[in-house]
Design a protein around this motif. Structure first.
Motif, PDB file in Angstrom:
ATOM      1  N   GLN C 132       0.841  -1.210   0.000  1.00  0.00           N
ATOM      2  CA  GLN C 132       0.000   0.000   0.000  1.00  0.00           C
ATOM      3  C   GLN C 132       0.875   1.258   0.000  1.00  0.00           C
ATOM      4  OE1 GLN C 132      -2.772  -0.690   3.097  1.00  0.00           O
ATOM      5  NE2 GLN C 132      -3.947   1.188   2.727  1.00  0.00           N
ATOM      6  N   LEU C 133       1.842   1.294   0.928  1.00  0.00           N
ATOM      7  CA  LEU C 133       2.716   2.466   1.011  1.00  0.00           C
ATOM      8  C   LEU C 133       3.451   2.672  -0.306  1.00  0.00           C
ATOM      9  CD1 LEU C 133       4.289   2.146   4.563  1.00  0.00           C
ATOM     10  CD2 LEU C 133       2.378   3.552   3.811  1.00  0.00           C
ATOM     11  N   ARG C 134       3.941   1.565  -0.877  1.00  0.00           N
ATOM     12  CA  ARG C 134       4.711   1.715  -2.111  1.00  0.00           C
ATOM     13  C   ARG C 134       3.835   2.326  -3.203  1.00  0.00           C
ATOM     14  NH1 ARG C 134       7.543  -3.172  -2.538  1.00  0.00           N
ATOM     15  NH2 ARG C 134       5.754  -3.983  -3.672  1.00  0.00           N
ATOM     16  N   ARG C 135       2.591   1.812  -3.312  1.00  0.00           N
ATOM     17  CA  ARG C 135       1.691   2.369  -4.337  1.00  0.00           C
ATOM     18  C   ARG C 135       1.541   3.877  -4.160  1.00  0.00           C
ATOM     19  NH1 ARG C 135      -2.085   0.290  -7.807  1.00  0.00           N
ATOM     20  NH2 ARG C 135      -3.484   1.978  -7.212  1.00  0.00           N
ATOM     21  N   VAL C 136       1.369   4.313  -2.904  1.00  0.00           N
ATOM     22  CA  VAL C 136       1.219   5.747  -2.669  1.00  0.00           C
ATOM     23  C   VAL C 136       2.448   6.486  -3.186  1.00  0.00           C
ATOM     24  CG1 VAL C 136       1.048   7.541  -0.899  1.00  0.00           C
ATOM     25  CG2 VAL C 136      -0.262   5.427  -0.676  1.00  0.00           C
ATOM     26  N   LEU C 137       3.626   5.982  -2.817  1.00  0.00           N
ATOM     27  CA  LEU C 137       4.859   6.660  -3.219  1.00  0.00           C
ATOM     28  C   LEU C 137       4.981   6.694  -4.734  1.00  0.00           C
ATOM     29  CD1 LEU C 137       7.293   5.270  -0.524  1.00  0.00           C
ATOM     30  CD2 LEU C 137       6.150   7.494  -0.624  1.00  0.00           C
ATOM     31  N   VAL C 138       4.584   5.603  -5.388  1.00  0.00           N
ATOM     32  CA  VAL C 138       4.694   5.558  -6.853  1.00  0.00           C
ATOM     33  C   VAL C 138       3.713   6.549  -7.477  1.00  0.00           C
ATOM     34  CG1 VAL C 138       4.302   4.148  -8.899  1.00  0.00           C
ATOM     35  CG2 VAL C 138       5.540   3.200  -6.937  1.00  0.00           C
ATOM     36  N   LEU C 139       2.440   6.468  -7.065  1.00  0.00           N
ATOM     37  CA  LEU C 139       1.417   7.306  -7.703  1.00  0.00           C
ATOM     38  C   LEU C 139       1.691   8.787  -7.455  1.00  0.00           C
ATOM     39  CD1 LEU C 139      -1.854   5.294  -7.044  1.00  0.00           C
ATOM     40  CD2 LEU C 139      -0.665   5.629  -9.204  1.00  0.00           C
ATOM     41  N   GLU C 140       2.201   9.119  -6.267  1.00  0.00           N
ATOM     42  CA  GLU C 140       2.431  10.527  -5.944  1.00  0.00           C
ATOM     43  C   GLU C 140       3.869  10.937  -6.256  1.00  0.00           C
ATOM     44  OE1 GLU C 140       0.110  12.519  -5.061  1.00  0.00           O
ATOM     45  OE2 GLU C 140      -1.493  11.061  -4.767  1.00  0.00           O
ATOM     46  N   SER C 141       4.625  10.064  -6.930  1.00  0.00           N
ATOM     47  CA  SER C 141       6.053  10.353  -7.116  1.00  0.00           C
ATOM     48  C   SER C 141       6.258  11.723  -7.755  1.00  0.00           C
ATOM     49  CB  SER C 141       6.694   9.267  -7.981  1.00  0.00           C
ATOM     50  OG  SER C 141       5.937   9.117  -9.166  1.00  0.00           O
ATOM     51  N   GLY C 142       5.392  12.083  -8.718  1.00  0.00           N
ATOM     52  CA  GLY C 142       5.539  13.383  -9.386  1.00  0.00           C
ATOM     53  C   GLY C 142       5.648  14.517  -8.374  1.00  0.00           C
ATOM     54  N   PRO C 143       4.573  14.799  -7.658  1.00  0.00           N
ATOM     55  CA  PRO C 143       4.630  15.893  -6.679  1.00  0.00           C
ATOM     56  C   PRO C 143       5.734  15.713  -5.643  1.00  0.00           C
ATOM     57  CG  PRO C 143       2.399  15.005  -6.884  1.00  0.00           C
ATOM     58  CD  PRO C 143       3.253  14.224  -7.802  1.00  0.00           C
ATOM     59  N   LEU C 144       5.919  14.475  -5.162  1.00  0.00           N
ATOM     60  CA  LEU C 144       6.954  14.264  -4.139  1.00  0.00           C
ATOM     61  C   LEU C 144       8.315  14.670  -4.691  1.00  0.00           C
ATOM     62  CD1 LEU C 144       5.868  10.852  -2.605  1.00  0.00           C
ATOM     63  CD2 LEU C 144       5.842  13.090  -1.503  1.00  0.00           C
ATOM     64  N   LEU C 145       8.588  14.289  -5.927  1.00  0.00           N
ATOM     65  CA  LEU C 145       9.868  14.650  -6.528  1.00  0.00           C
ATOM     66  C   LEU C 145      10.017  16.161  -6.591  1.00  0.00           C
ATOM     67  CD1 LEU C 145      10.729  12.180  -9.379  1.00  0.00           C
ATOM     68  CD2 LEU C 145      12.150  12.965  -7.488  1.00  0.00           C
ATOM     69  N   SER C 146       8.950  16.826  -7.043  1.00  0.00           N
ATOM     70  CA  SER C 146       9.109  18.278  -7.181  1.00  0.00           C
ATOM     71  C   SER C 146       9.348  18.921  -5.821  1.00  0.00           C
ATOM     72  CB  SER C 146       7.895  18.892  -7.866  1.00  0.00           C
ATOM     73  OG  SER C 146       6.716  18.354  -7.349  1.00  0.00           O
TER      74      SER C 146
END
Lengths: 369, 369, 369, 369
Positions: C132-146
């Motif tokens: 579950q956590l990984r999916r969140v990190l993957v799906l939100e990777s865009g904003p998190l990266l920025s």
């Protein structure tokens, strides 16, 4: 502490007796507080103590004066009690009396003037969206309080534990429970000054637990506030918008139920006169309805006036999303903004509205041929 | 600072005059900034100052050159003013002029070159999802500002209080309000360097309150941003997807209202050519619709081509959730991803769609017998 | 490093060759890592170095052995390549080879054994909800990266500024940009060790800005994760529940659309055999549907068995909310939990279901008279 | 430790034997804990050790006494086992026995009395909204645990890395993995005491990564809690409100489905007697329904009584939003609050309700002419 009463000044203040903060008040607060800060900076103060003293007195006089004017104003309106018991009234009273009282009670001047820091409180009522924040804190007070209690309980248990574990090794820092309490607060808030640090293995384990629960407490806190805030934002926007929506004929066609929907989709925007709303050539991602005021569309040949109830900016949402012309307000206006996303959802749900807009768009395109 | 104008280079840059960042620019930024860092590392610099200087100058030349090319390019398009007033234009100008100007104004070279740190700003426009973040900050600016004001007010009141309580005990650290302000910021942000720490019992109580309100301020901040972000994410995805949905015949059957629903369920995915989308044997939890481009399904016997409007990956959602074949793009493609959850909800709401998919699935299974 | 091959052990491991972690593996990881820690504790090590060494070698042997068994197992199934390229395969390989390779390459033993810390990685796949956590990190990777890029940019600009402002006053701590970078990271994350602290007024202003933007960055980060997580939780629960719902005859009556609703209301619960679900006299705020397995209701006179598809616990939701009897599983069971809130909403929307439940409740009350 | 048994006291406690906390208990906890703190403050203790000792003993006696009374009370009701195994029972037992047992076991008095800190645990059950928080923690335990595991893994890997990188440079602080673990926890929680700080370049890079992942871990944590909390709040409010809604005839007209909607819109408010609900002249943004109790409207001429099922405060929502009269409860009451926003949505969806309210409003206005 005599105080001259120039009629001009009286008028000036009387005019704003009702309002929370006048420009003058903002200036007075800034000047006063800055001078107070300088007062504590020995080099600066020695250099310019005459000026500093003068400014401080000037501000004080202003605030006392403002307060008296308001008292009279309220007394005349028979709202004296209400005013004096209101937070604004208390802040005004504090600002006017704190320093003098301190001086009269024979406090050392430099100390007495520190009280002028209370003047900053006058700014509070002017903070945008403060009401919103307060509502969140009030509505969520239950959970927030319980988190606070948990916080205090952890602090207390942890500090007794550390006192027990560390007192022999570090009598000077963990020599009593109050001392350990200081450590616990510094640690649980993850501030970690490092002035008091456990050194025994067991003490460090307890500390680690405290830090981790610190994150937990914090997370709960944030979670509660986030939840409350989400609700409050929606509500606030709805209230701002509701009144205006019904005033726009475009939406009048919709039944009341649909209007409630639409209200959730719109955002209200208050604009002064002569403000540019749309810049030609910019990307467009919303359209506007004029709830109050008027705007001017700056077309190649001519300038078109749009009044209350009219809408504009729809072109960019229909075809190519480039703004076709500059649009700016001609007087103070209230606009309702419909975002591209909601525009599409709305058009999908209410084909009739879609037609109205299409028709209008066509008409305009022909006209501006 | 003369600058040769090789036509080849001119072409190369001109080709990318419009774009924000070319590969070359990324290289230049990296090289330039690294050299600047080395410049400040005395041992490294002494070892290789020739190289460092050369690289810095080279990067500077590149950026000046790039800037001039862009100026000419924009001038030709008559968008010079727009460009120079745009943030991109300002960053370019800064990158090109800051260092030279500093040098000309006779700043010590090592200091002047520090300004080359401004080159990193050129990367900003390229950050993914930055637009989204900015929108959140703009829309929530009201509440965010009020939290900031509260933050500052707490800082200010706390520092005056601490100054009053600690000045006699620690004149060197709490000797003036500005000094206490430093402590207050360090504490309210829960940074807690520990260079300035209250020692009097009262001072520590005030400090404890500051730390706790620090958590509160922070919580509000996060709450606001979380709220704004949730809304923004939905919106962003909707916009990306909307255009494509209507292009997929599969959804055309649905009325506009239903399409708005569906759009909220789909996620857009942009893929380069020859990218594997589905790996055989992997777990499948979504199906795909081809909005643009084409894919190739790698079946035992043959390779099947699917073009715009087609869908694939539905098998895994219908029966056993194991992917049956590799699927990869044959050209740059835009896919719409329908998650298992939304797939089920959608099929439940629109039985006709369910039938279409079942039929297609059956057909394929037979075919691939 | 010879390795005996006891058939019994081989069987034992082969039996679990497919699974990620066996009990034995958990033991081995714990023992191995603890011994490694002791290895670094000089007093402890001197006291019991023989034991520590033995345990470390034992664990190593176990992991090498496990790895070889898995390799063979996978090879037989022709999934060798897939396994070796999988994260699990890599972790197994690391765990088996890191230390030996280090020793062979002549690393000092005490250092080589530190690599046994990699064994903890074997636990990762077993973490609940990690997917579950990984999916969140993957799906939100865009904003998190920025946000990350913004973070780095702030760090970089701030450190250059501080280097410029503080280098003369504190050459030893702010003597180069890399040194200042250390300060910036420590500050922006609000860690604040206090080993490097700006002292100049300007330097402190910059620092204050960094701390405040630290809160901002953090707030954004949290906001993004909170948003992503909310979505993921709903999805995860839906998937867990969907399969089971359709299996419960009680819901079969509902159309597919309604089932999608219901699925959002239910929570799945996996229980081992002989687990008490309901304790008599406790407060009841949910009812249960048996998706798989069976339960036993412990009524005054008799024990009633309920099998797949049956429901229980509804009494507490209808009248007085006190549990009337103990209920416990008789075999491994999967239950669907319907919370009081959703129960009421559901009953309101589907009167027929309400009747079914009422009827059943009445029947049971009579029966148990 | 003899204990006199005054019948009066017995009655007093027996009366409250069932309740969690009596006023007396709150006093005892406060007094006891404060005395315990004083016990550790040498100056204070020397000054008043007689008093401190006396108070501690008094509290202890009280708690032992309370415990015994409860035991007897429960024994009589045959719920002795349930009580002793309940958390409340355990806390009572701890509070009563911890200190005596410690003293009997010959612990140094000053140390033994520290155990009286356990008395604060008695407050826990009384915390408002604690149940809510616990539910969140239970329901989200899965994700929260996995974040915790990730947290521990990062801590562990980081500390081994730092041990390897720093042990030679700082043998006293990074001399063993446990020592490094302490550093890692202090850093990952962004506490940052500064007592242990990496100095090697590589060590600092690792530390920077740890700090950044610290933010990440924290963000996830908060995200999970925020998500869970949002759900819980809605649920909690729904349960509080549901019962009351059906009791209000005004809503009876609505079908059960609509009632479920309405329930989500209402907020329950429990008020003591003689509490002012509405103040004349204040801004009004909600109306009230009386679920239980009664209120008094203080109109110019007369006082109007409103009983169960009646509603008031609607005027402010219909026309000008100024409250027209003071309203206060005459007995303990439960009110349902309908916010302005929800009022409008509700009226829009259910025109009949709108009419009822309008009619009533008109009637009242005429009446009060």
């Amino acid at each position: 502490m005599s105080k001259p009463m120039f009629p001009a000044l009286a008028q000036f203040v009387a005019a704003t007796a009702g309002r929370n903060m006048t420009k003058a008040a903002y200036v007075a607060v800034t000047v006063g507080v800055v001078s107070m800060v300088l007062l504590t900076l020995d080099p600066a103060y020695e250099a310019a103590h005459r000026w500093v003293d003068f400014l401080l007195w000037a501000c004080l006089v202003y605030f006392v004066f403002e307060w008296l004017v308001r008292l009279r104003h309220m007394a005349r309106q028979g709202r004296l009690g209400l005013y004096m018991s209101s937070s604004a009234g208390l802040v005004d009273a504090l600002g006017a009396l704190a320093v003098p009282v301190a001086l009269v009670l024979g406090a050392e001047p430099k100390t007495a003037w520190l009280l002028s820091v209370l003047w900053v409180l006058k700014v509070v009522p002017g903070i945008p969206g403060l009401r919103q924040l307060r509502r969140v804190l009030v509505l969520e007070s239950g959970p927030l309080l319980s988190v606070l209690v948990i916080f205090l309980m952890v602090v207390f248990l942890a500090s007794v534990a550390e006192y027990f574990l560390e007192r022999d090794v570090q009598p000077q820092t963990f020599g009593s429970v109050p001392a350990a309490l200081w450590w616990a607060v510094v640690t649980l808030t993850t501030t970690g000054y490092g002035d008091v640090v456990p050194v025994t293995p067991l003490g460090r384990m307890v500390a680690a637990l405290v830090m981790i629960s610190g994150l937990g407490v914090f997370g709960l806190w944030t979670g509660i506030l986030a939840t409350g805030f989400a609700a409050e934002t929606r509500r606030d926007n709805f209230l701002k918008t509701w009144e205006s929506v019904s005033k726009v004929p475009f939406f009048a066609a919709l039944g009341p139920a649909a209007i409630a929907d639409v209200t959730h989709m719109l955002r209200t925007m208050e604009l002064p006169a002569r403000t540019m709303i749309i810049r030609k050539g910019a990307q467009g991602d919303c359209m506007y309805f004029i709830a109050a005021g008027a705007v001017e569309v700056d077309l190649p040949g001519k300038k078109v006036q749009l009044g209350e109830g009219a809408f504009f900016g729809e072109m960019a949402l229909l075809g190519n999303n480039m703004r076709g012309a500059n649009v700016s307000t001609t007087k103070v206006s209230r606009l309702l903004v419909l975002d591209l996303v909601d525009f599409r959802v709305l058009m999908a749900r209410h084909p009739d509205l879609a037609e109205t807009i299409d028709a209008e768009a066509k008409r305009r395109t022909l006209e501006n041929k």
